[in-house]
Design an enzyme around this catalytic site. Structure first.
Site, PDB file in Angstrom:
ATOM      1  N   ASP A 131      97.689  83.436   1.383  1.00 19.28           N
ATOM      2  CA  ASP A 131      98.440  83.230   2.618  1.00 19.28           C
ATOM      3  C   ASP A 131      97.506  83.076   3.811  1.00 19.28           C
ATOM      4  O   ASP A 131      96.422  83.675   3.848  1.00 19.28           O
ATOM      5  CB  ASP A 131      99.375  84.411   2.884  1.00 19.28           C
ATOM      6  CG  ASP A 131     100.514  84.494   1.873  1.00 19.28           C
ATOM      7  OD1 ASP A 131     100.815  83.473   1.237  1.00 19.28           O
ATOM      8  OD2 ASP A 131     101.095  85.584   1.733  1.00 19.28           O
ATOM      9  N   ASP A 184     105.304  90.773   5.979  1.00 17.35           N
ATOM     10  CA  ASP A 184     104.002  90.902   6.630  1.00 17.35           C
ATOM     11  C   ASP A 184     104.207  90.781   8.136  1.00 17.35           C
ATOM     12  O   ASP A 184     105.345  90.809   8.624  1.00 17.35           O
ATOM     13  CB  ASP A 184     102.997  89.870   6.091  1.00 17.35           C
ATOM     14  CG  ASP A 184     103.435  88.417   6.313  1.00 17.35           C
ATOM     15  OD1 ASP A 184     104.342  88.170   7.140  1.00 17.35           O
ATOM     16  OD2 ASP A 184     102.866  87.525   5.660  1.00 17.35           O
ATOM     17  N   ARG A 238     102.837  91.635  -1.018  1.00 16.51           N
ATOM     18  CA  ARG A 238     103.859  91.868   0.010  1.00 16.51           C
ATOM     19  C   ARG A 238     105.083  92.563  -0.570  1.00 16.51           C
ATOM     20  O   ARG A 238     105.710  93.404   0.078  1.00 16.51           O
ATOM     21  CB  ARG A 238     104.265  90.540   0.657  1.00 16.51           C
ATOM     22  CG  ARG A 238     103.238  89.984   1.621  1.00 16.51           C
ATOM     23  CD  ARG A 238     103.689  88.689   2.252  1.00 16.51           C
ATOM     24  NE  ARG A 238     103.728  87.584   1.299  1.00 16.51           N
ATOM     25  CZ  ARG A 238     104.681  86.662   1.251  1.00 16.51           C
ATOM     26  NH1 ARG A 238     105.722  86.733   2.066  1.00 16.51           N
ATOM     27  NH2 ARG A 238     104.617  85.681   0.380  1.00 16.51           N
ATOM     28  N   TYR A 286      92.955  93.203  -4.725  1.00 13.92           N
ATOM     29  CA  TYR A 286      93.296  93.089  -3.302  1.00 13.92           C
ATOM     30  C   TYR A 286      93.093  94.445  -2.628  1.00 13.92           C
ATOM     31  O   TYR A 286      93.382  95.486  -3.215  1.00 13.92           O
ATOM     32  CB  TYR A 286      94.762  92.704  -3.106  1.00 13.92           C
ATOM     33  CG  TYR A 286      95.144  91.338  -3.603  1.00 13.92           C
ATOM     34  CD1 TYR A 286      95.144  90.234  -2.750  1.00 13.92           C
ATOM     35  CD2 TYR A 286      95.538  91.145  -4.929  1.00 13.92           C
ATOM     36  CE1 TYR A 286      95.525  88.978  -3.209  1.00 13.92           C
ATOM     37  CE2 TYR A 286      95.913  89.894  -5.384  1.00 13.92           C
ATOM     38  CZ  TYR A 286      95.903  88.812  -4.527  1.00 13.92           C
ATOM     39  OH  TYR A 286      96.279  87.578  -4.984  1.00 13.92           O
TER      40      TYR A 286
END
Length: 335
Positions: A49, A91, A182, A77
């Site tokens: 993203d 987000d 997310r 991550y």
């Protein structure tokens, strides 16, 4: 006047393990890298993203044939969940949709981690690239529609707390293909009764690449054009640095030297570390590149393998299957 043909680009191959900055989209990053290398072909191995930073492996040339192996690799991550608000995009980009005053303790967060470790079912975010009746979920979401996205199976190898504060928790997760970080933030927030969303997200690894392979846009630009303030001779860069000579003399442009930037590429074969490696002779490599099977010799050579890669003098020749002691090519690579 005759029309000028479109520049084809260089037949350069290899992986750029880009440290993508926040604000740059994955498609934009691929275009930038393709232009810097003047490459014929480029593609990435997994979208990141725009609000996320970190590892975006970009394949050039023959390396695009190995993209599926990197896409299937485990990812790591590091992300921060801000507690107290749920947002439409899960987000910082979307508006707040739910709020709560309570905040979780570190013990409460830690007690929740086993629920999100192993093989679990996860529902992707409304703003995701999942296709619903032929349309992307994020397109429908932008039009104000709430779509029913079915949950799907994902695998999380580990989920650790890195740091816990009053209003946020920093995590590190190792996960398989198709995992939405997310969604992790959204679901954990709901389970804790305080809601949550991603406030910072960075991808630090994509198997088989590691942070040691990282290269930045600035480093690539410096390798391609020289250090800031350094004169660049003979460049043809979309109008940049071009000037007319004081008098009308012919200027012979020097050939562009791509040696410095090409040195930053990771070899195409690095993406195939997960496969058995078979060393072959030059004669066998020639036969394989023509699509012919060859007998695999050597005491340690496998008799059977669904997939393996053949190399000659350390260079990737083909991906194929080994059946009854013969290597049968499925996908060959230019020499």
């Amino acid at each position: 006047m005759a029309r000028r043909g479109k520049k084809k680009g260089r037949p350069v191959s290899g992986w750029v393990v880009l440290d993508k900055p926040v604000g740059m989209g994955s498609t934009e990053a691929v275009s930038k890298i393709k232009w810097l290398f003047q490459a014929e072909k480029a593609g990435h191995a997994g979208t990141l993203d725009p609000l996320a930073s970190g590892m975006l492996p970009i394949a050039l040339g023959e390396a695009t044939k190995t993209v599926p192996y990197v896409q299937d690799g485990a990812k790591v991550y590091r992300f921060t969940v801000a507690w107290g608000q749920e947002r439409s995009t899960d987000d910082l980009e979307g508006p707040v949709t739910k709020e709560a005053d309570q905040r979780p303790s570190e013990a409460e967060v830690r007690a929740l981690l086993p629920k999100y470790t192993g093989v679990i079912m996860q529902t992707p975010p409304q703003f995701s690239a999942i296709k619903i009746a032929g349309e992307r979920a994020y397109d429908l979401a932008r039009e104000g529609e709430t779509v029913d996205i079915p949950a799907r199976e994902i695998e999380i190898g580990r989920l650790d707390i890195v740091e816990h504060g009053a209003d946020q928790t920093v995590f590190e997760v190792e996960c398989g293909k198709g995992t939405y970080v997310r969604s992790l933030a959204r679901d954990m927030g709901r389970d804790l009764g305080c809601f949550g969303h991603i406030s910072e997200l960075r991808r630090v690894e994509v198997e088989p690449f590691t942070p040691e392979d990282f290269v930045t846009v600035a480093e690539l630009e410096a390798a391609r054009f020289g250090a800031p303030g350094e004169d660049v001779v003979g460049e043809d860069v979309e109008g940049e640095g071009k000037s007319e000579p004081a008098d009308a003399v012919d200027v012979v442009e020097a050939p562009i030297d791509f040696g410095a930037i090409d040195a930053l590429l990771v070899d195409t074969s690095a993406a195939l570390d997960c496969l058995p490696q078979i060393a072959i002779s030059d004669d066998a490599a020639t036969k394989i590149r023509l699509g012919n099977p060859v007998i695999i010799r050597g005491r340690d050579a496998p008799v059977e393998a669904e997939e393996a890669c053949a190399t000659a003098r350390g260079k990737l020749v083909a991906i194929g299957a080994i059946e009854q002691g013969m290597f049968k090519p499925k996908r060959v690579f230019a020499g």
